[in-house]
Write a protein that holds these residues in place. Structure first.
Motif: not given
Ligand code: SF4
Length: 214
Positions: A139-142, A136-137, A8, A63, A11, A56, A58-59
């Motif tokens: 800034f990943c919200f997870f 993950g990114c 993305t 991806k 990362k 989601r 972004c995914t």
């Molecule tokens: S790592 Fe998180 S922010 Fe990045 S694409 Fe996956 S779900 Fe989205």
């Protein structure tokens, strides 16, 4: 066998270093798949709405689509590294020519097994594992609140960038990466979040000891 990484371009630097380590150790080539338009483009298309567990995009855009384009119409088996102790499905193909297979899950391998395999193979763990539990990114919200605090410490520039994504709306709209508070509000509670994290870690350690003794 072909190896791919859905990039993305957002990362952590540690992730890119880890990929370099894997390539050298295994002597393999990795295809870096990405959407050429990038995160900023899709953020604008979504009118500044940040991706979230409910949305989601972004995914999907950065991806899944690049992967499906890469495979095209070829028959492919996609090996997915989700462990047996993870409660998530991962990428389920909507294309009939891509068959998902979960080798770690099927063999019942859990986190401790994977860590052992990585250590024994000489690859080891990625450096971000000191303070963050998943790739993950940035800034990943997870990520957990503690991990946001650590992002501010380890990569202040990336934390600042994530803050800008939250507040960069000309009409004053605000979206936040975490529920109920902005990143700056979260950072203001840094000491409390670190203390809570330490308490949780101590509790988990006790649980493991209790489990081992039984
Ligand atoms: S790592 Fe998180 S922010 Fe990045 S694409 Fe996956 S779900 Fe989205």
């Amino acid at each position: 066998m072909e190896y791919f990484f859905c990039d993305t371009h957002k990362k952590l630097p540690e992730t890119y270093d880890y990929l370099d380590r894997i390539k050298v150790r295994l002597g393999i080539k990795i295809h870096y798949l990405s959407d050429k338009r990038g995160f900023e483009h899709w953020l604008a298309i979504h009118d500044g709405l940040l991706p979230s567990p409910q949305m989601r995009w972004c995914t999907v855009k950065m991806k899944i689509k690049p992967l499906e384009d890469f495979v095209g119409d070829d028959e492919a088996i996609s090996y997915i590294g989700i462990r047996a102790d993870e409660n998530r499905e991962g990428y389920i193909s909507t294309k009939p020519n891509i068959k998902p297979v979960f080798p770690l899950k099927e063999r019942g391998l859990v986190k401790a097994d994977i860590i052992r395999l990585l250590e024994e193979s000489g690859i080891g763990l990625p450096d971000y594992y000191r303070w963050r539990s998943r790739s993950g990114c940035f800034f990943c919200f997870f990520q957990r609140k503690y991990e946001w605090v650590m992002l501010a410490q380890e990569h202040p520039d990336l934390f600042q960038k994530a803050v800008e994504y939250e507040s960069n709306h000309a009409d004053g709209r605000t979206y936040t990466w975490t529920d109920g508070e902005s990143l700056l509000q979260l950072l203001a509670r840094k000491d409390e979040i670190i203390a809570q994290h330490k308490k949780l870690m101590a509790k988990e350690k006790n649980l493991v000891i209790t489990f081992n003794l039984n």
